[in-house]
Design a protein around this motif. Structure first.
Motif, PDB file in Angstrom:
ATOM      1  N   GLN A 130      33.846 -50.349 -20.603  1.00  0.00           N
ATOM      2  CA  GLN A 130      35.280 -50.522 -20.809  1.00  0.00           C
ATOM      3  C   GLN A 130      35.585 -51.008 -22.223  1.00  0.00           C
ATOM      4  OE1 GLN A 130      36.485 -53.155 -17.676  1.00  0.00           O
ATOM      5  NE2 GLN A 130      36.574 -51.530 -16.120  1.00  0.00           N
ATOM      6  N   GLU A 131      34.748 -51.907 -22.747  1.00  0.00           N
ATOM      7  CA  GLU A 131      34.942 -52.362 -24.124  1.00  0.00           C
ATOM      8  C   GLU A 131      34.746 -51.212 -25.110  1.00  0.00           C
ATOM      9  OE1 GLU A 131      32.229 -55.535 -24.621  1.00  0.00           O
ATOM     10  OE2 GLU A 131      33.420 -57.005 -23.472  1.00  0.00           O
ATOM     11  N   GLN A 132      33.727 -50.387 -24.873  1.00  0.00           N
ATOM     12  CA  GLN A 132      33.523 -49.230 -25.740  1.00  0.00           C
ATOM     13  C   GLN A 132      34.704 -48.267 -25.650  1.00  0.00           C
ATOM     14  OE1 GLN A 132      29.766 -47.463 -24.739  1.00  0.00           O
ATOM     15  NE2 GLN A 132      28.571 -49.265 -25.346  1.00  0.00           N
ATOM     16  N   LEU A 133      35.207 -48.063 -24.428  1.00  0.00           N
ATOM     17  CA  LEU A 133      36.366 -47.183 -24.255  1.00  0.00           C
ATOM     18  C   LEU A 133      37.586 -47.745 -24.974  1.00  0.00           C
ATOM     19  CD1 LEU A 133      37.723 -44.734 -22.934  1.00  0.00           C
ATOM     20  CD2 LEU A 133      38.096 -46.150 -20.898  1.00  0.00           C
ATOM     21  N   ALA A 134      37.800 -49.059 -24.865  1.00  0.00           N
ATOM     22  CA  ALA A 134      38.933 -49.678 -25.556  1.00  0.00           C
ATOM     23  C   ALA A 134      38.779 -49.555 -27.070  1.00  0.00           C
ATOM     24  CB  ALA A 134      39.053 -51.144 -25.146  1.00  0.00           C
ATOM     25  N   ALA A 135      37.534 -49.711 -27.573  1.00  0.00           N
ATOM     26  CA  ALA A 135      37.304 -49.571 -29.015  1.00  0.00           C
ATOM     27  C   ALA A 135      37.589 -48.145 -29.472  1.00  0.00           C
ATOM     28  CB  ALA A 135      35.865 -49.964 -29.353  1.00  0.00           C
ATOM     29  N   VAL A 136      37.158 -47.171 -28.676  1.00  0.00           N
ATOM     30  CA  VAL A 136      37.426 -45.772 -29.036  1.00  0.00           C
ATOM     31  C   VAL A 136      38.924 -45.488 -29.006  1.00  0.00           C
ATOM     32  CG1 VAL A 136      37.079 -43.381 -28.318  1.00  0.00           C
ATOM     33  CG2 VAL A 136      35.162 -44.971 -28.284  1.00  0.00           C
ATOM     34  N   LYS A 137      39.624 -46.039 -27.998  1.00  0.00           N
ATOM     35  CA  LYS A 137      41.073 -45.843 -27.935  1.00  0.00           C
ATOM     36  C   LYS A 137      41.763 -46.478 -29.137  1.00  0.00           C
ATOM     37  CE  LYS A 137      41.673 -45.363 -22.934  1.00  0.00           C
ATOM     38  NZ  LYS A 137      42.294 -45.944 -21.711  1.00  0.00           N
ATOM     39  N   ARG A 138      41.282 -47.665 -29.548  1.00  0.00           N
ATOM     40  CA  ARG A 138      41.868 -48.294 -30.737  1.00  0.00           C
ATOM     41  C   ARG A 138      41.628 -47.441 -31.975  1.00  0.00           C
ATOM     42  NH1 ARG A 138      39.844 -53.082 -28.298  1.00  0.00           N
ATOM     43  NH2 ARG A 138      37.968 -52.957 -29.605  1.00  0.00           N
ATOM     44  N   GLN A 139      40.427 -46.882 -32.089  1.00  0.00           N
ATOM     45  CA  GLN A 139      40.150 -46.004 -33.223  1.00  0.00           C
ATOM     46  C   GLN A 139      41.047 -44.772 -33.201  1.00  0.00           C
ATOM     47  OE1 GLN A 139      35.981 -45.104 -33.124  1.00  0.00           O
ATOM     48  NE2 GLN A 139      35.335 -47.196 -33.625  1.00  0.00           N
ATOM     49  N   VAL A 140      41.228 -44.206 -32.007  1.00  0.00           N
ATOM     50  CA  VAL A 140      42.099 -43.029 -31.890  1.00  0.00           C
ATOM     51  C   VAL A 140      43.537 -43.390 -32.241  1.00  0.00           C
ATOM     52  CG1 VAL A 140      43.047 -41.353 -30.266  1.00  0.00           C
ATOM     53  CG2 VAL A 140      40.614 -41.878 -30.214  1.00  0.00           C
ATOM     54  N   ASP A 141      44.005 -44.547 -31.738  1.00  0.00           N
ATOM     55  CA  ASP A 141      45.372 -44.976 -32.060  1.00  0.00           C
ATOM     56  C   ASP A 141      45.530 -45.233 -33.552  1.00  0.00           C
ATOM     57  OD1 ASP A 141      46.013 -44.801 -29.395  1.00  0.00           O
ATOM     58  OD2 ASP A 141      45.672 -46.940 -28.991  1.00  0.00           O
ATOM     59  N   THR A 142      44.519 -45.861 -34.156  1.00  0.00           N
ATOM     60  CA  THR A 142      44.583 -46.110 -35.599  1.00  0.00           C
ATOM     61  C   THR A 142      44.605 -44.804 -36.378  1.00  0.00           C
ATOM     62  OG1 THR A 142      43.378 -48.190 -35.295  1.00  0.00           O
ATOM     63  CG2 THR A 142      43.454 -47.270 -37.519  1.00  0.00           C
ATOM     64  N   LEU A 143      43.753 -43.863 -35.961  1.00  0.00           N
ATOM     65  CA  LEU A 143      43.727 -42.566 -36.634  1.00  0.00           C
ATOM     66  C   LEU A 143      45.053 -41.840 -36.481  1.00  0.00           C
ATOM     67  CD1 LEU A 143      42.150 -40.360 -38.129  1.00  0.00           C
ATOM     68  CD2 LEU A 143      41.326 -39.560 -35.907  1.00  0.00           C
ATOM     69  N   ASN A 144      45.604 -41.848 -35.263  1.00  0.00           N
ATOM     70  CA  ASN A 144      46.894 -41.186 -35.054  1.00  0.00           C
ATOM     71  C   ASN A 144      48.006 -41.878 -35.838  1.00  0.00           C
ATOM     72  OD1 ASN A 144      45.809 -39.274 -33.307  1.00  0.00           O
ATOM     73  ND2 ASN A 144      46.133 -40.555 -31.507  1.00  0.00           N
ATOM     74  N   ARG A 145      47.931 -43.220 -35.929  1.00  0.00           N
ATOM     75  CA  ARG A 145      48.950 -43.944 -36.690  1.00  0.00           C
ATOM     76  C   ARG A 145      48.864 -43.581 -38.175  1.00  0.00           C
ATOM     77  NH1 ARG A 145      47.260 -48.508 -35.553  1.00  0.00           N
ATOM     78  NH2 ARG A 145      48.289 -48.684 -33.530  1.00  0.00           N
ATOM     79  N   GLU A 146      47.636 -43.576 -38.713  1.00  0.00           N
ATOM     80  CA  GLU A 146      47.472 -43.208 -40.119  1.00  0.00           C
ATOM     81  C   GLU A 146      47.901 -41.763 -40.354  1.00  0.00           C
ATOM     82  OE1 GLU A 146      43.444 -43.935 -41.078  1.00  0.00           O
ATOM     83  OE2 GLU A 146      43.628 -46.130 -41.075  1.00  0.00           O
ATOM     84  N   ARG A 147      47.535 -40.897 -39.418  1.00  0.00           N
ATOM     85  CA  ARG A 147      47.931 -39.492 -39.557  1.00  0.00           C
ATOM     86  C   ARG A 147      49.445 -39.350 -39.519  1.00  0.00           C
ATOM     87  NH1 ARG A 147      45.071 -35.850 -35.292  1.00  0.00           N
ATOM     88  NH2 ARG A 147      43.281 -36.558 -36.526  1.00  0.00           N
ATOM     89  N   LYS A 148      50.090 -40.117 -38.629  1.00  0.00           N
ATOM     90  CA  LYS A 148      51.550 -40.058 -38.536  1.00  0.00           C
ATOM     91  C   LYS A 148      52.191 -40.551 -39.825  1.00  0.00           C
ATOM     92  CE  LYS A 148      55.376 -41.496 -35.558  1.00  0.00           C
ATOM     93  NZ  LYS A 148      55.742 -42.239 -34.322  1.00  0.00           N
ATOM     94  N   LEU A 149      51.668 -41.680 -40.365  1.00  0.00           N
ATOM     95  CA  LEU A 149      52.220 -42.203 -41.614  1.00  0.00           C
ATOM     96  C   LEU A 149      52.026 -41.212 -42.752  1.00  0.00           C
ATOM     97  CD1 LEU A 149      51.065 -45.936 -41.379  1.00  0.00           C
ATOM     98  CD2 LEU A 149      53.368 -45.034 -41.020  1.00  0.00           C
ATOM     99  N   GLN A 150      50.833 -40.613 -42.833  1.00  0.00           N
ATOM    100  CA  GLN A 150      50.576 -39.641 -43.888  1.00  0.00           C
ATOM    101  C   GLN A 150      51.482 -38.423 -43.750  1.00  0.00           C
ATOM    102  OE1 GLN A 150      46.411 -38.727 -43.812  1.00  0.00           O
ATOM    103  NE2 GLN A 150      45.782 -40.708 -44.621  1.00  0.00           N
ATOM    104  N   GLN A 151      51.661 -37.971 -42.506  1.00  0.00           N
ATOM    105  CA  GLN A 151      52.500 -36.792 -42.311  1.00  0.00           C
ATOM    106  C   GLN A 151      53.963 -37.101 -42.590  1.00  0.00           C
ATOM    107  OE1 GLN A 151      51.827 -34.803 -38.610  1.00  0.00           O
ATOM    108  NE2 GLN A 151      49.622 -34.655 -38.907  1.00  0.00           N
TER     109      GLN A 151
END
Length: 249
Positions: free
Chosen positions: A143-164
């Motif tokens: 579950q911790e690994q899943l939460a870390a991956v979700k945080r990475q995905v959210d961070t990536l999507n946030r950065e992608r959204k800001l860049q776009q």
């Protein structure tokens, strides 16, 4: 301001491996929204493609390679039975000895089963409790690994959204500048056409003005010549008569 989203590779041809000769995604999904008409058109194209496709959702699994065949040997259950010697060997001493040895072996197996049951009754709850705790810890780590991956995905999507969004703002600014320059060029072109029309009209009017000026100058010259001639004609008698009078005196 964040740097706009840029594609460093060309659309196709430079990729290697499975991406070779494939188009890269150059859209901005966070900025380029679909209108209801466009979404309906996309859904219609997807439905038409699904109807024209010969594959079904269940057929996609058929493309996977088959699982390797694993053959297990059949379990030999003869040693767990307590069969007496066959009727043809009832008088054979060795056959009875083998049956007796098998009975002793089965008795030892039963004794071992009883020992295992007693150990399970005595230590089983604690063992299962430790096993459950180990499973819980394993689930917690997952579950911790899943939460870390979700945080990475959210961070990536946030950065992608800001860049776009930054790229969308830059594109909107450039588009506004482009439209402004287009309108300015149209205004300049219209002004140039107006000036060209005025110049053409002035060029057409210029020869007529010259002819009129030449005609009026000639008329003035003729009038001046006629007036001078008339004055000369009127002045000739006076000029001739004066010397005559002087001579008479």
């Amino acid at each position: 301001m964040a740097a706009p989203l840029q594609l460093t590779d060309v659309a196709h041809g430079e990729q290697k491996g499975w991406r070779r000769s494939q188009h890269l995604v150059d859209s901005l999904p966070y900025v380029d929204g679909l209108t209801p008409q466009e979404k309906a058109a996309v859904d219609k194209m997807i439905e038409e493609e699904m109807r024209s496709s010969s594959k079904k959702p269940s057929d996609y699994l058929n493309e996977l390679p088959p699982l390797p065949e694993t053959r297990f040997k059949a379990m030999d259950t003869a040693r767990y039975s307590l069969d007496p010697p066959p009727p043809t060997k009832r008088s054979d001493h060795n056959a009875w000895r083998a049956a007796l040895d098998n009975a002793h072996a089965q008795l030892e197996h039963q004794y071992n089963r009883l020992l295992n049951l007693e150990l399970l009754l005595k230590f089983g709850p604690d063992s299962w409790r430790m096993h459950n705790e180990a499973l819980s810890a394993f689930v917690t780590r997952l579950q911790e690994q899943l939460a870390a991956v979700k945080r990475q995905v959210d961070t990536l999507n946030r950065e992608r959204k800001l860049q776009q969004h930054a790229a969308g703002s830059e594109l909107s600014k450039l588009e506004a500048e482009y439209l402004g320059l287009v309108h300015k060029n149209k205004d300049i072109e219209a002004a140039c056409r107006g000036l060209e029309a005025e110049i053409a009209a002035m060029r057409e009017a210029l020869p007529r003005d010259g002819q009129q000026a030449a005609g009026s100058g000639a008329a003035d010259g003729e009038q001046a010549a006629a007036a001078a001639q008339e004055q000369q004609q009127q002045g000739q008698p006076n000029g001739v008569g004066e010397p005559a009078e002087g001579m008479q005196e």
